[in-house]
Design a protein around this motif. Structure first.
Motif, PDB file in Angstrom:
ATOM      1  N   THR A 103       0.552   1.877 -11.050  1.00  0.00           N
ATOM      2  CA  THR A 103       1.376   2.843 -10.326  1.00  0.00           C
ATOM      3  C   THR A 103       1.446   4.187 -11.036  1.00  0.00           C
ATOM      4  O   THR A 103       1.241   4.284 -12.240  1.00  0.00           O
ATOM      5  CB  THR A 103       2.824   2.341 -10.184  1.00  0.00           C
ATOM      6  OG1 THR A 103       3.408   2.242 -11.493  1.00  0.00           O
ATOM      7  CG2 THR A 103       2.902   1.006  -9.485  1.00  0.00           C
ATOM      8  N   ARG A 114      -5.299  -2.787  -6.167  1.00  0.00           N
ATOM      9  CA  ARG A 114      -4.132  -2.023  -6.627  1.00  0.00           C
ATOM     10  C   ARG A 114      -3.903  -2.396  -8.084  1.00  0.00           C
ATOM     11  O   ARG A 114      -3.527  -3.518  -8.396  1.00  0.00           O
ATOM     12  CB  ARG A 114      -2.925  -2.330  -5.738  1.00  0.00           C
ATOM     13  CG  ARG A 114      -3.127  -1.779  -4.322  1.00  0.00           C
ATOM     14  CD  ARG A 114      -1.939  -2.032  -3.426  1.00  0.00           C
ATOM     15  NE  ARG A 114      -1.696  -3.449  -3.195  1.00  0.00           N
ATOM     16  CZ  ARG A 114      -2.124  -4.141  -2.136  1.00  0.00           C
ATOM     17  NH1 ARG A 114      -2.812  -3.547  -1.189  1.00  0.00           N
ATOM     18  NH2 ARG A 114      -1.851  -5.423  -2.012  1.00  0.00           N
ATOM     19  N   ASN A 137       4.682   6.483 -11.306  1.00  0.00           N
ATOM     20  CA  ASN A 137       6.082   6.405 -10.941  1.00  0.00           C
ATOM     21  C   ASN A 137       6.942   7.439 -11.633  1.00  0.00           C
ATOM     22  O   ASN A 137       6.592   7.975 -12.672  1.00  0.00           O
ATOM     23  CB  ASN A 137       6.695   5.039 -11.149  1.00  0.00           C
ATOM     24  CG  ASN A 137       6.122   4.210 -12.241  1.00  0.00           C
ATOM     25  OD1 ASN A 137       5.709   3.126 -11.952  1.00  0.00           O
ATOM     26  ND2 ASN A 137       6.100   4.652 -13.465  1.00  0.00           N
ATOM     27  N   GLN A 197       1.545   9.979  -3.835  1.00  0.00           N
ATOM     28  CA  GLN A 197       0.368   9.240  -3.381  1.00  0.00           C
ATOM     29  C   GLN A 197      -0.918   9.946  -3.800  1.00  0.00           C
ATOM     30  O   GLN A 197      -1.884   9.302  -4.221  1.00  0.00           O
ATOM     31  CB  GLN A 197       0.388   9.066  -1.861  1.00  0.00           C
ATOM     32  CG  GLN A 197       1.427   8.078  -1.392  1.00  0.00           C
ATOM     33  CD  GLN A 197       1.487   8.001   0.114  1.00  0.00           C
ATOM     34  OE1 GLN A 197       1.592   9.021   0.798  1.00  0.00           O
ATOM     35  NE2 GLN A 197       1.450   6.798   0.638  1.00  0.00           N
ATOM     36  N   LEU A 253       6.837  12.477  -1.778  1.00  0.00           N
ATOM     37  CA  LEU A 253       6.239  11.144  -1.710  1.00  0.00           C
ATOM     38  C   LEU A 253       4.743  11.217  -1.421  1.00  0.00           C
ATOM     39  O   LEU A 253       3.955  10.455  -1.991  1.00  0.00           O
ATOM     40  CB  LEU A 253       6.963  10.293  -0.666  1.00  0.00           C
ATOM     41  CG  LEU A 253       8.439  10.030  -0.971  1.00  0.00           C
ATOM     42  CD1 LEU A 253       9.093   9.254   0.164  1.00  0.00           C
ATOM     43  CD2 LEU A 253       8.623   9.322  -2.300  1.00  0.00           C
ATOM     44  N   THR A 254       4.347  12.155  -0.576  1.00  0.00           N
ATOM     45  CA  THR A 254       2.914  12.365  -0.311  1.00  0.00           C
ATOM     46  C   THR A 254       2.220  12.851  -1.582  1.00  0.00           C
ATOM     47  O   THR A 254       1.113  12.400  -1.913  1.00  0.00           O
ATOM     48  CB  THR A 254       2.711  13.356   0.844  1.00  0.00           C
ATOM     49  OG1 THR A 254       3.308  12.800   2.024  1.00  0.00           O
ATOM     50  CG2 THR A 254       1.239  13.629   1.101  1.00  0.00           C
ATOM     51  N   ASP A 290       0.809  -1.220   0.000  1.00  0.00           N
ATOM     52  CA  ASP A 290       0.000   0.000   0.000  1.00  0.00           C
ATOM     53  C   ASP A 290       0.844   1.274   0.000  1.00  0.00           C
ATOM     54  O   ASP A 290       0.349   2.335  -0.347  1.00  0.00           O
ATOM     55  CB  ASP A 290      -0.924   0.037   1.220  1.00  0.00           C
ATOM     56  CG  ASP A 290      -2.092  -0.921   1.076  1.00  0.00           C
ATOM     57  OD1 ASP A 290      -2.565  -1.113  -0.056  1.00  0.00           O
ATOM     58  OD2 ASP A 290      -2.508  -1.488   2.096  1.00  0.00           O
ATOM     59  N   ASP A 291       2.082   1.165   0.415  1.00  0.00           N
ATOM     60  CA  ASP A 291       2.921   2.348   0.591  1.00  0.00           C
ATOM     61  C   ASP A 291       3.684   2.717  -0.670  1.00  0.00           C
ATOM     62  O   ASP A 291       3.790   1.923  -1.608  1.00  0.00           O
ATOM     63  CB  ASP A 291       3.930   2.107   1.722  1.00  0.00           C
ATOM     64  CG  ASP A 291       3.239   1.832   3.042  1.00  0.00           C
ATOM     65  OD1 ASP A 291       2.180   2.429   3.298  1.00  0.00           O
ATOM     66  OD2 ASP A 291       3.768   1.001   3.813  1.00  0.00           O
ATOM     67  N   VAL A 292       4.251   3.915  -0.656  1.00  0.00           N
ATOM     68  CA  VAL A 292       5.124   4.348  -1.734  1.00  0.00           C
ATOM     69  C   VAL A 292       6.377   3.473  -1.703  1.00  0.00           C
ATOM     70  O   VAL A 292       6.893   3.125  -0.642  1.00  0.00           O
ATOM     71  CB  VAL A 292       5.514   5.836  -1.578  1.00  0.00           C
ATOM     72  CG1 VAL A 292       6.493   6.263  -2.646  1.00  0.00           C
ATOM     73  CG2 VAL A 292       4.269   6.714  -1.646  1.00  0.00           C
ATOM     74  N   TYR A 293       6.837   3.100  -2.872  1.00  0.00           N
ATOM     75  CA  TYR A 293       8.012   2.253  -3.041  1.00  0.00           C
ATOM     76  C   TYR A 293       9.126   3.150  -3.553  1.00  0.00           C
ATOM     77  O   TYR A 293       8.958   3.810  -4.574  1.00  0.00           O
ATOM     78  CB  TYR A 293       7.663   1.163  -4.053  1.00  0.00           C
ATOM     79  CG  TYR A 293       8.655   0.064  -4.255  1.00  0.00           C
ATOM     80  CD1 TYR A 293       8.600  -1.092  -3.501  1.00  0.00           C
ATOM     81  CD2 TYR A 293       9.625   0.148  -5.253  1.00  0.00           C
ATOM     82  CE1 TYR A 293       9.479  -2.142  -3.720  1.00  0.00           C
ATOM     83  CE2 TYR A 293      10.504  -0.894  -5.475  1.00  0.00           C
ATOM     84  CZ  TYR A 293      10.434  -2.033  -4.704  1.00  0.00           C
ATOM     85  OH  TYR A 293      11.306  -3.070  -4.925  1.00  0.00           O
ATOM     86  N   ALA A 318      -1.583   9.325  -7.432  1.00  0.00           N
ATOM     87  CA  ALA A 318      -2.142   7.982  -7.631  1.00  0.00           C
ATOM     88  C   ALA A 318      -3.632   7.965  -7.271  1.00  0.00           C
ATOM     89  O   ALA A 318      -4.433   7.325  -7.952  1.00  0.00           O
ATOM     90  CB  ALA A 318      -1.360   6.961  -6.814  1.00  0.00           C
ATOM     91  N   ALA A 360       3.883   5.135  -6.426  1.00  0.00           N
ATOM     92  CA  ALA A 360       2.748   4.993  -5.524  1.00  0.00           C
ATOM     93  C   ALA A 360       1.723   4.107  -6.214  1.00  0.00           C
ATOM     94  O   ALA A 360       1.443   4.287  -7.406  1.00  0.00           O
ATOM     95  CB  ALA A 360       2.144   6.352  -5.204  1.00  0.00           C
TER      96      ALA A 360
END
Length: 188
Positions: free
Chosen positions: A137, A134, A139, A157, A153-154, A93-96, A160, A125
Motif C-alpha cells: 500500500t 496487490r 498510506n 491511487q 483519494l485519486t 482494489d479500491d482505496v481504503y 500507488a 491505496a
C-alpha cells in the motif's frame, strides 16, 4: 537461487493465490533493503497531499509489513501483519478509508487505534502490479479524524500506480544484471 526456485518451503500450507502473491512481492527484492529515494519521495508526496504527519509505502509479506519508505515514524521499518490495516487494503482494489478510527467498527479495538499511536485517520491505496498482484500500500495516517476528498483519494491511487511502475523498472534492472552475469559466465 533463481527467481523461480521455491526458497520458501514453509509456504506449502499457504493458499496457492497467496503463495503467488508472496512470490510477486519477493521478485522485486525490495523487502529488507535500505530505503530508496523514489519510494521515500512517494511517501513524502502522499503525506503532503493529505497534510498527514505519517505516510508510508509498504509491502505485505506473509507475517509482517515491510515499510519500503516511511515519513513521520523514525526507525520503524516493519510491523506485524496482524491485526493489519495494510492486509485489509490488499484484499480489495479500491482505496481504503477510515475517517475516524475511534468510531469505525472495522477498527474500534485495533492496537494502532487504542495504543500509543492513537490512529484516527487512515487512507491507503493498494499497490497493484502489472500482472494483477496487490503487493502492499501507499498510506497516510493521522492521529486526528479527517475527511479525504475524491481528488486526494485519486492522487493516492496514482501514487500507488507510480510505485508499481518503479517496481517494474527495478525488476528490469534485476533481470538485466542477471542476464549480463550469465553472459559473462558463458564467455569465461
Amino acid at each position: 537461487m533463481t527467481e523461480s526456485s521455491n526458497a520458501y518451503e514453509y509456504l506449502d500450507n499457504v493458499d496457492p493465490r497467496e503463495q503467488a502473491r508472496l512470490a510477486a512481492v519477493r521478485r522485486y527484492r525490495l523487502v529488507d533493503q535500505p530505503v530508496e529515494d523514489a519510494y521515500d519521495r512517494i511517501a513524502f508526496v502522499a503525506g503532503a497531499l493529505f497534510g498527514t504527519p505519517i505516510a508510508t509505502v509498504s509491502l505485505v509479506e506473509q507475517d509482517r509489513v515491510w515499510l519500503a519508505a516511511c515519513q513521520g515514524l523514525t526507525g520503524v521499518r516493519e510491523i506485524g501483519k496482524e491485526p493489519g490495516l495494510c492486509a485489509s487494503v490488499i484484499a480489495q482494489d479500491d482505496v481504503y478509508v477510515i475517517n475516524n478510527a475511534a468510531v469505525d467498527p472495522r477498527t474500534l479495538e485495533h492496537p494502532l487505534v487504542r495504543g500509543e499511536l492513537g490512529l484516527r485517520f487512515y487512507a491507503a491505496a493498494p499497490i497493484r502490479t502489472h500482472d494483477g498482484y496487490r503487493l502492499g500500500t501507499v498510506n497516510v495516517i493521522d492521529s486526528v479524524p479527517r475527511e479525504a476528498n475524491p481528488r486526494q483519494l485519486t492522487a493516492l491511487q496514482h501514487l500507488a500506480s507510480i510505485v508499481a511502475d518503479e517496481l517494474e523498472l527495478r525488476l528490469m534492472v534485476i533481470r538485466s544484471a542477471a542476464a549480463e552475469q550469465r553472459m559473462r559466465e558463458t564467455v569465461n
